[in-house]
Motif scaffolding. Structure first.
Motif, short mmCIF file in Angstrom:
data_model
loop_
_atom_site.label_atom_id
_atom_site.label_comp_id
_atom_site.label_asym_id
_atom_site.label_seq_id
_atom_site.Cartn_x
_atom_site.Cartn_y
_atom_site.Cartn_z
N GLY A 25 0.78 -1.25 0.00
CA GLY A 25 0.00 0.00 0.00
C GLY A 25 0.80 1.28 0.00
O GLY A 25 0.20 2.38 0.03
N ALA A 26 2.14 1.19 -0.06
CA ALA A 26 2.92 2.43 -0.03
C ALA A 26 2.58 3.30 -1.24
O ALA A 26 2.40 2.79 -2.34
CB ALA A 26 4.42 2.11 -0.03
N TYR A 27 2.48 4.55 -1.04
CA TYR A 27 2.23 5.59 -2.05
C TYR A 27 0.84 5.51 -2.69
O TYR A 27 0.49 6.35 -3.51
CB TYR A 27 3.30 5.56 -3.17
N ALA A 28 0.02 4.51 -2.30
CA ALA A 28 -1.27 4.33 -2.96
C ALA A 28 -2.22 5.50 -2.68
O ALA A 28 -3.08 5.82 -3.50
CB ALA A 28 -1.92 3.02 -2.51
N GLY A 29 -2.05 6.14 -1.55
CA GLY A 29 -2.98 7.22 -1.19
C GLY A 29 -2.58 8.58 -1.72
O GLY A 29 -3.33 9.57 -1.56
N LEU A 30 -1.40 8.67 -2.36
CA LEU A 30 -0.91 10.00 -2.77
C LEU A 30 -1.84 10.69 -3.76
O LEU A 30 -2.11 11.90 -3.64
CB LEU A 30 0.49 9.89 -3.39
N ALA A 31 -2.34 9.93 -4.74
CA ALA A 31 -3.17 10.55 -5.79
C ALA A 31 -4.35 11.29 -5.17
O ALA A 31 -4.64 12.44 -5.54
CB ALA A 31 -3.65 9.48 -6.76
N LEU A 101 8.97 6.59 5.32
CA LEU A 101 9.58 7.90 5.58
C LEU A 101 9.52 8.78 4.33
O LEU A 101 9.14 9.96 4.41
CB LEU A 101 11.04 7.70 6.04
N ILE A 102 9.85 8.20 3.18
CA ILE A 102 9.83 8.99 1.94
C ILE A 102 8.41 9.49 1.65
O ILE A 102 8.19 10.65 1.28
CB ILE A 102 10.39 8.16 0.76
N GLU A 103 7.44 8.62 1.86
CA GLU A 103 6.04 9.01 1.65
C GLU A 103 5.65 10.14 2.60
O GLU A 103 4.98 11.12 2.22
CB GLU A 103 5.13 7.78 1.88
N GLY A 104 6.10 10.04 3.85
CA GLY A 104 5.85 11.10 4.83
C GLY A 104 6.48 12.42 4.40
O GLY A 104 5.89 13.50 4.59
#
Ligand SMILES: Cc1cc2nc3c(=O)[nH]c(=O)nc-3n(C[C@H](O)[C@H](O)[C@H](O)COP(=O)(O)O)c2cc1C
Ligand code: SF4
Length: 414
Positions: A25-31, A101-104
């Motif tokens: 699920g990493a980065y999946a919520g960014l959009a 961390l990168i996503e944060g």
């Protein structure tokens, strides 16, 4: 007693690769976040009551807000210096889930209007720096970082390795060092202010603080507040080291009883020995006796009420065999070595206290040495550029207040 908010994927094999991180699920919520406003991320952090996890416990939203008062380029700087004895939580995030961390960082940049971010990592963390750099490279390759990201907002991220100085964890010294100067703390302004990186506003937050942002941005502040206490919401990666059966990093909500945590999570004091004392939040927090530990809960308010501090939540457990004079000497050697030397009370005081302790250990101390130690500690408190010296002073005072008889036992008989 344990929960998994930040540490949810720590046990997933190869979680530090982008492929596995994305499967989880990493980065999946960014959009979705980038389809909304930066203010929404800021509001979620505000609602969550998130407090900085680098030791001070300042409200994150308050620091973020300050960034908006400054025009021009803004910067996000992640503090991964982690050099305090007893503190080893940030490296777990970096090693086990660097994409969190990168996503944060991406979300934080969006919220505060920054396009450039830096991670300042402790020089000795070479293997963790390599893991992080690989994760950053993968994120660039997948256009999660860079000028042409898939979510349409530029975020450039640079990893900077420090030279191995503890003082470079102090936020203004860190920025000085990042600018290429000697890592000396700066004088603090009298009004709340962000840091300034080459004259431009910079937000400095701890690794764990930033790694908490994805959960908050995707689930809302309320979900974060479901953990912890009203004043200390959320969770912390608590550390256990020293004389404990199962040392390690364990995530728990704020507010759990300290003694139960040591016994149930840490398996209790090693080899069936009795508990003597605990340094509750990394070396710079005043020591607690076993009786105080029995009263403490793991939150900012409880530790403050006991005359100590939650700090980074890195607990150093000491059993009944611990020699408190030697334990303080060990800490003072560290402070003496790590003082940056700008302020006389700190430069001279840490060395003086360190040398005085040698006399106690040799059992050649006098009554006057004990008074001198107290007085040196007093001169270090509140008269310096940064809180390194007051912290060292509070550590000395904590040992003398709680274990004075052990120091007195080292005074030579006339
Ligand atoms: C001597 C000294 C060392 C510090 N070392 C660290 C460190 O290694 N990591 C860290 O995050 N904060 C460290 N801090 C606290 C930082 O100055 C700063 O408050 C923190 O990075 C802010 O992040 P936060 O609000 O997310 O906690 C240190 C402070 C002092 C005085
Ligand atoms: S208190 Fe100590 S570490 Fe901090 S600026 Fe002064 S000399 Fe340097």
């Amino acid at each position: 007693m344990l929960v998994q908010v930040i540490s949810k994927h720590f046990d997933v094999p190869d979680m530090n690769t982008l492929a596995v991180a994305k499967e989880h699920g990493a980065y999946a919520g960014l959009a979705e976040v980038f389809a909304g406003s930066p203010q929404a991320v800021h509001d979620a952090v505000c609602d969550s009551g998130l407090r900085g996890k680098g030791g001070g416990g300042a409200k994150a939203a308050g620091k973020w807000e300050l960034m908006h008062h400054h025009e021009g380029p803004r910067y996000v700087i992640v503090n991964a210096d982690e050099s305090e004895p007893g503190t080893f939580k940030d490296r777990q995030i970096i090693e086990k889930d660097p994409h969190l961390l990168i996503e944060g960082i991406i979300l934080t940049c969006y919220a505060v209007g920054a396009n450039d971010a830096y991670i300042y990592i402790r020089g000795e963390y070479r293997q963790f720096a390599d893991i992080l750099q690989r994760a950053i490279d993968e994120a660039y390759a997948e256009r999660l970082l860079g000028s042409d990201t898939r979510y349409g907002y530029r975020v450039d991220l640079t990893l900077h390795r420090g030279g191995g100085a503890y003082i470079c964890g102090e936020k203004s010294a860190l920025v000085e060092s990042l600018e290429g100067n000697r890592g000396h703390p700066r004088l603090k302004p009298h009004t709340p202010s962000p840091e300034f990186y080459f004259g431009q506003a910079a937000l400095v937050n701890n690794v764990e603080t930033i790694a908490s942002v994805p959960f908050i941005a995707y689930n809302g502040g309320e979900a974060y507040r479901a953990y912890g206490t009203p004043e200390s919401p959320g969770t912390l990666l608590f550390g256990l080291s020293g004389h404990v059966e199962k040392p390690g990093i364990y995530e728990a909500p704020f507010g759990v009883p300290m003694l139960a945590f040591i016994e149930q999570v840490g398996g209790g004091v090693r080899n069936g020995k009795k508990l003597k004392a605990v340094i509750p939040g990394g070396a710079s927090t005043p020591i607690l006796t076993a009786e105080e530990v029995a009263k403490a809960t793991l939150d900012y308010e409880s530790l403050k009420a006991l005359g100590s501090s939650l700090g980074t939540g890195g607990m150093i457990v000491m059993d009944e065999t611990t020699d408190m004079v030697k334990a303080l000497k060990n800490l003072l050697r560290f402070y003496h070595h790590e003082s940056c030397g700008q302020c006389t009370p700190c430069r001279e005081g840490t060395g003086w206290a360190d040398r005085l302790l040698e006399r106690f250990i040799a059992r050649e101390a006098t009554e006057e040495d004990l008074e001198t130690l107290r007085s040196v500690s007093g001169t270090m408190n509140g008269k310096t550029i940064c809180v390194f010296a007051p912290a060292a002073s509070s550590v000395i005072d904590g040992f003398l207040k709680r274990f004075e008889e052990e120091f007195r036992a080292c005074i030579k008989k006339a």
